[in-house]
Design an enzyme around this catalytic site. Structure first.
Site, PDB file in Angstrom:
ATOM      1  N   ASP A   1      13.366  -2.974  40.293  1.00 29.73           N
ATOM      2  CA  ASP A   1      13.525  -1.852  41.224  1.00 29.73           C
ATOM      3  C   ASP A   1      14.858  -1.946  41.969  1.00 29.73           C
ATOM      4  O   ASP A   1      15.443  -3.027  42.098  1.00 29.73           O
ATOM      5  CB  ASP A   1      12.401  -1.857  42.265  1.00 29.73           C
ATOM      6  CG  ASP A   1      11.042  -1.596  41.634  1.00 29.73           C
ATOM      7  OD1 ASP A   1      10.998  -0.990  40.550  1.00 29.73           O
ATOM      8  OD2 ASP A   1      10.034  -2.012  42.240  1.00 29.73           O
TER       9      ASP A   1
HETATM   10  N1  URA Z   1       7.367  -5.421  40.037  1.00 31.70           N
HETATM   11  C1  URA Z   1       7.778  -4.574  40.994  1.00 31.70           C
HETATM   12  O1  URA Z   1       6.975  -4.037  41.738  1.00 31.70           O
HETATM   13  N2  URA Z   1       9.099  -4.326  41.105  1.00 31.70           N
HETATM   14  C2  URA Z   1      10.036  -4.914  40.319  1.00 31.70           C
HETATM   15  O2  URA Z   1      11.227  -4.658  40.485  1.00 31.70           O
HETATM   16  C3  URA Z   1       9.594  -5.795  39.326  1.00 31.70           C
HETATM   17  C4  URA Z   1       8.247  -6.038  39.198  1.00 31.70           C
END
Ligand code: URA
Length: 245
Positions: A102
């Site tokens: 993310d």
């Molecule tokens: N899980 C999440 O919630 N975000 C990420 O960036 C990776 C795994």
């Protein structure tokens, strides 16, 4: 001789699945002839074109990157926000991220121009282990951790068994640092899992991918993978998929 879709994927043009779609859609030619058969084998001297563009024969390259916060896991962004590719200005090959983190997540991200490698590593049945460390609001207790370990229902799926432990907690601030080891890679999976048991994620970092760690790297830095690391990752993906059969 190699299968056409594999050669296209290895050239970094598309994932193997996307390459298959391009072939079926009649967008690939071999020595000037349109090929729609997925099993077609090609040799190194064959002239392959995808949508009329000759396939550049790039050497496969593999990078381990420490993704900083506030960067999109993408090659480009139409809104001109920072993307992971901005950190690789010297790299000539058409690399792309393997899976995604993310915008606000930091940590270990692989990049490559080898579509076949990317597909093997991200395919759910290959189950490469990933270790995340999250700072959460609240302090989970033993039974809440057990619920996460067994698996929780999130929208349309139930998470596979995970390993969860508390690294530390701050009773005054009402926060905890939790380590979570999962094999899958659903969108926002870690945040959703912790949210589901009542602990919103304040910060998230991916610390491990298979046997790889962020050792000696700072946010924004990267390094090439060693050949052995590439073969070990592929072997790990292969072993995991075999053990499921
Ligand atoms: N899980 C999440 O919630 N975000 C990420 O960036 C990776 C795994």
């Amino acid at each position: 001789m190699e299968r056409l879709q594999k050669v296209i994927a290895q050239a970094g043009v598309a994932s193997r699945r996307k390459a298959e779609e391009l072939i079926k859609a009649g967008m690939v030619t071999v020595n000037g002839q349109t090929v729609v058969e997925l099993g077609t084998k090609v040799k190194a001297s064959d002239r392959i074109e995808v949508k009329g563009i000759p396939l550049a024969k790039e050497e496969p390259v593999y990078y381990l990157f420490y993704k900083p916060k506030g960067v999109i896991t993408a090659v480009t962004d139409d809104k001109k926000r920072p993307v992971v590719l901005d950190y690789f200005p010297e790299v000539k090959e058409r690399i792309f991220p393997v899976g995604r983190l993310d915008y606000d997540t930091t940590g270990l991200l692989l990049l490559t121009n080898d579509g076949d490698f990317a597909q093997k590593l991200t395919h759910p049945s290959h189950e490469i282990e990933k270790v995340y460390v999250a700072k959460v609001k609240g302090v989970p207790n033993y039974s809440q951790l057990k619920i996460l370990e067994k698996g929780v229902r999130i929208e349309h799926y139930k998470t596979a068994p995970a390993k969860v432990s508390i690294i530390s907690s701050d009773a005054k601030k009402g926060t905890a640092i939790v380590s979570l080891t999962i094999h899958e890679g659903h969108h926002h999976q870690v945040k959703n899992m912790l949210e589901k048991v009542g602990f919103p994620v304040l910060k998230l970092k991916r610390e491990k991918f298979g046997m790889l760690t962020l050792d000696k790297l700072n946010p924004g830095q990267s390094r090439r993978l060693f050949k052995k690391e590439v073969t070990d990752l592929l072997r790990l993906a292969e072993t995991n998929s075999l053990s499921k059969k």
